[in-house]
Motif scaffolding. Sequence first.
Motif, PDB file in Angstrom:
ATOM      1  N   GLY A 221      88.241 -47.767  36.762  1.00 39.57           N
ATOM      2  CA  GLY A 221      88.414 -49.163  37.162  1.00 39.57           C
ATOM      3  C   GLY A 221      89.263 -49.937  36.168  1.00 39.57           C
ATOM      4  O   GLY A 221      90.114 -50.748  36.555  1.00 39.57           O
ATOM      5  N   CYS A 222      89.039 -49.684  34.878  1.00 37.76           N
ATOM      6  CA  CYS A 222      89.848 -50.356  33.845  1.00 37.76           C
ATOM      7  C   CYS A 222      91.319 -49.951  33.957  1.00 37.76           C
ATOM      8  O   CYS A 222      92.213 -50.799  33.852  1.00 37.76           O
ATOM      9  CB  CYS A 222      89.318 -50.009  32.460  1.00 37.76           C
ATOM     10  N   LEU A 223      91.552 -48.668  34.169  1.00 34.89           N
ATOM     11  CA  LEU A 223      92.916 -48.183  34.305  1.00 34.89           C
ATOM     12  C   LEU A 223      93.601 -48.799  35.527  1.00 34.89           C
ATOM     13  O   LEU A 223      94.763 -49.228  35.456  1.00 34.89           O
ATOM     14  CB  LEU A 223      92.921 -46.655  34.401  1.00 34.89           C
ATOM     15  N   CYS A 224      92.876 -48.872  36.635  1.00 34.60           N
ATOM     16  CA  CYS A 224      93.429 -49.493  37.845  1.00 34.60           C
ATOM     17  C   CYS A 224      93.734 -50.978  37.612  1.00 34.60           C
ATOM     18  O   CYS A 224      94.787 -51.470  38.022  1.00 34.60           O
ATOM     19  CB  CYS A 224      92.458 -49.354  39.014  1.00 34.60           C
ATOM     20  N   THR A 225      92.822 -51.669  36.949  1.00 34.10           N
ATOM     21  CA  THR A 225      93.024 -53.099  36.680  1.00 34.10           C
ATOM     22  C   THR A 225      94.268 -53.330  35.838  1.00 34.10           C
ATOM     23  O   THR A 225      95.102 -54.182  36.158  1.00 34.10           O
ATOM     24  CB  THR A 225      91.787 -53.687  35.977  1.00 34.10           C
ATOM     25  N   VAL A 226      94.410 -52.559  34.769  1.00 38.52           N
ATOM     26  CA  VAL A 226      95.565 -52.721  33.886  1.00 38.52           C
ATOM     27  C   VAL A 226      96.857 -52.349  34.613  1.00 38.52           C
ATOM     28  O   VAL A 226      97.885 -53.034  34.464  1.00 38.52           O
ATOM     29  CB  VAL A 226      95.377 -51.891  32.596  1.00 38.52           C
ATOM     30  N   SER A 227      96.810 -51.293  35.410  1.00 37.06           N
ATOM     31  CA  SER A 227      98.009 -50.870  36.141  1.00 37.06           C
ATOM     32  C   SER A 227      98.463 -51.941  37.129  1.00 37.06           C
ATOM     33  O   SER A 227      99.654 -52.269  37.200  1.00 37.06           O
ATOM     34  CB  SER A 227      97.739 -49.567  36.896  1.00 37.06           C
ATOM     35  N   VAL A 228      97.526 -52.468  37.894  1.00 31.86           N
ATOM     36  CA  VAL A 228      97.869 -53.493  38.873  1.00 31.86           C
ATOM     37  C   VAL A 228      98.364 -54.754  38.173  1.00 31.86           C
ATOM     38  O   VAL A 228      99.329 -55.394  38.618  1.00 31.86           O
ATOM     39  CB  VAL A 228      96.655 -53.786  39.789  1.00 31.86           C
ATOM     40  N   LEU A 229      97.737 -55.114  37.051  1.00 30.33           N
ATOM     41  CA  LEU A 229      98.170 -56.283  36.290  1.00 30.33           C
ATOM     42  C   LEU A 229      99.603 -56.096  35.776  1.00 30.33           C
ATOM     43  O   LEU A 229     100.444 -56.988  35.911  1.00 30.33           O
ATOM     44  CB  LEU A 229      97.217 -56.542  35.124  1.00 30.33           C
ATOM     45  N   ALA A 230      99.867 -54.924  35.196  1.00 34.21           N
ATOM     46  CA  ALA A 230     101.213 -54.659  34.665  1.00 34.21           C
ATOM     47  C   ALA A 230     102.257 -54.694  35.779  1.00 34.21           C
ATOM     48  O   ALA A 230     103.340 -55.288  35.613  1.00 34.21           O
ATOM     49  CB  ALA A 230     101.229 -53.309  33.958  1.00 34.21           C
ATOM     50  N   TYR A 231     101.946 -54.101  36.918  1.00 30.24           N
ATOM     51  CA  TYR A 231     102.898 -54.113  38.030  1.00 30.24           C
ATOM     52  C   TYR A 231     103.089 -55.533  38.558  1.00 30.24           C
ATOM     53  O   TYR A 231     104.205 -55.925  38.919  1.00 30.24           O
ATOM     54  CB  TYR A 231     102.439 -53.170  39.139  1.00 30.24           C
ATOM     55  N   GLY A 232     102.028 -56.320  38.592  1.00 32.71           N
ATOM     56  CA  GLY A 232     102.138 -57.713  39.027  1.00 32.71           C
ATOM     57  C   GLY A 232     103.010 -58.535  38.103  1.00 32.71           C
ATOM     58  O   GLY A 232     103.834 -59.348  38.555  1.00 32.71           O
TER      59      GLY A 232
ATOM     60  N   PHE B 266     105.373 -57.291  36.191  1.00 34.28           N
ATOM     61  CA  PHE B 266     106.725 -56.769  36.396  1.00 34.28           C
ATOM     62  C   PHE B 266     107.378 -57.408  37.628  1.00 34.28           C
ATOM     63  O   PHE B 266     108.529 -57.843  37.585  1.00 34.28           O
ATOM     64  CB  PHE B 266     106.663 -55.244  36.545  1.00 34.28           C
ATOM     65  N   CYS B 267     106.616 -57.489  38.712  1.00 35.35           N
ATOM     66  CA  CYS B 267     107.136 -58.107  39.943  1.00 35.35           C
ATOM     67  C   CYS B 267     107.437 -59.593  39.737  1.00 35.35           C
ATOM     68  O   CYS B 267     108.422 -60.119  40.253  1.00 35.35           O
ATOM     69  CB  CYS B 267     106.150 -57.930  41.092  1.00 35.35           C
ATOM     70  N   PHE B 268     106.597 -60.271  38.963  1.00 37.30           N
ATOM     71  CA  PHE B 268     106.812 -61.686  38.680  1.00 37.30           C
ATOM     72  C   PHE B 268     108.107 -61.887  37.898  1.00 37.30           C
ATOM     73  O   PHE B 268     108.884 -62.796  38.192  1.00 37.30           O
ATOM     74  CB  PHE B 268     105.613 -62.238  37.907  1.00 37.30           C
ATOM     75  N   LYS B 269     108.353 -61.021  36.904  1.00 37.29           N
ATOM     76  CA  LYS B 269     109.582 -61.141  36.113  1.00 37.29           C
ATOM     77  C   LYS B 269     110.824 -60.836  36.949  1.00 37.29           C
ATOM     78  O   LYS B 269     111.891 -61.403  36.720  1.00 37.29           O
ATOM     79  CB  LYS B 269     109.519 -60.202  34.903  1.00 37.29           C
ATOM     80  N   LYS B 270     110.678 -59.935  37.928  1.00 36.13           N
ATOM     81  CA  LYS B 270     111.796 -59.590  38.797  1.00 36.13           C
ATOM     82  C   LYS B 270     112.068 -60.680  39.832  1.00 36.13           C
ATOM     83  O   LYS B 270     113.106 -60.669  40.482  1.00 36.13           O
ATOM     84  CB  LYS B 270     111.517 -58.273  39.529  1.00 36.13           C
ATOM     85  N   GLY B 271     111.123 -61.617  39.993  1.00 31.92           N
ATOM     86  CA  GLY B 271     111.315 -62.697  40.945  1.00 31.92           C
ATOM     87  C   GLY B 271     110.667 -62.440  42.300  1.00 31.92           C
ATOM     88  O   GLY B 271     110.836 -63.241  43.218  1.00 31.92           O
ATOM     89  N   ASN B 272     109.965 -61.355  42.449  1.00 32.34           N
ATOM     90  CA  ASN B 272     109.298 -61.028  43.701  1.00 32.34           C
ATOM     91  C   ASN B 272     107.907 -61.684  43.690  1.00 32.34           C
ATOM     92  O   ASN B 272     106.896 -61.039  43.414  1.00 32.34           O
ATOM     93  CB  ASN B 272     109.196 -59.509  43.870  1.00 32.34           C
ATOM     94  N   THR B 273     107.882 -62.985  43.989  1.00 31.46           N
ATOM     95  CA  THR B 273     106.626 -63.729  43.865  1.00 31.46           C
ATOM     96  C   THR B 273     105.590 -63.311  44.897  1.00 31.46           C
ATOM     97  O   THR B 273     104.389 -63.322  44.607  1.00 31.46           O
ATOM     98  CB  THR B 273     106.880 -65.243  43.990  1.00 31.46           C
ATOM     99  N   ARG B 274     106.046 -62.929  46.082  1.00 37.02           N
ATOM    100  CA  ARG B 274     105.086 -62.496  47.116  1.00 37.02           C
ATOM    101  C   ARG B 274     104.333 -61.245  46.666  1.00 37.02           C
ATOM    102  O   ARG B 274     103.110 -61.162  46.761  1.00 37.02           O
ATOM    103  CB  ARG B 274     105.831 -62.247  48.419  1.00 37.02           C
ATOM    104  N   ARG B 275     105.061 -60.257  46.150  1.00 40.59           N
ATOM    105  CA  ARG B 275     104.426 -59.022  45.671  1.00 40.59           C
ATOM    106  C   ARG B 275     103.567 -59.315  44.431  1.00 40.59           C
ATOM    107  O   ARG B 275     102.497 -58.752  44.253  1.00 40.59           O
ATOM    108  CB  ARG B 275     105.509 -57.989  45.363  1.00 40.59           C
ATOM    109  N   SER B 276     104.034 -60.224  43.580  1.00 45.38           N
ATOM    110  CA  SER B 276     103.279 -60.594  42.385  1.00 45.38           C
ATOM    111  C   SER B 276     101.928 -61.206  42.765  1.00 45.38           C
ATOM    112  O   SER B 276     100.892 -60.863  42.174  1.00 45.38           O
ATOM    113  CB  SER B 276     104.087 -61.582  41.543  1.00 45.38           C
ATOM    114  N   GLN B 277     101.920 -62.103  43.743  1.00 46.22           N
ATOM    115  CA  GLN B 277     100.662 -62.710  44.200  1.00 46.22           C
ATOM    116  C   GLN B 277      99.736 -61.658  44.796  1.00 46.22           C
ATOM    117  O   GLN B 277      98.522 -61.674  44.564  1.00 46.22           O
ATOM    118  CB  GLN B 277     100.942 -63.801  45.239  1.00 46.22           C
TER     119      GLN B 277
END
Length: 105
Positions: A51-62, A64-75
Motif C-alpha cells: 500500500g505504501c509503495l502504491c501510494t508513493v507511486s501514484v503520488l509521484a506520477y500525479g 509528474f503529470c501536474f508538472k507536464k500540465g496535464n491537470t486532469r490526469r493529475s487530479q
Amino acid sequence: RQLERAVVVTLAMAAGPPPPLEPSPLPTFTEEGFAEKFLRKTRENPLVPLGCLCTVSVLAYGIFCFKKGNTRRSQLMMRARVVAQGFTIAAVAGGAMATTIKSRQ
C-alpha cells in the motif's frame, strides 16, 4: 462503630509499614536491526508495504503529470492517492487486529 474502626487502624499501624513493592523484571529483547525488523514486519503483514509503495507511486506520477500540465490526469492521480492511502490504513488496522487475535489464542 468508630471504636472498632480505630482498633483496626491501630492494629494495622502496629503491624509496621507495608512491604516495598518489588518491580517486575524488565523483558529482554534480542537485538534486531532495521533490516531484520522490516523483513519480519513485511512477512507478518505484506499489504502495508504494498500500500505504501502504491501510494508513493501514484503520488509521484500525479506530481509528474501536474508538472507536464496535464491537470486532469493529475487530479485523477490525487484521487487515486487517497484511495491508496485508505487501502494502506485498512491494511495497518487489519494487521493490528490479526495480531491481537493471534496473541489471544
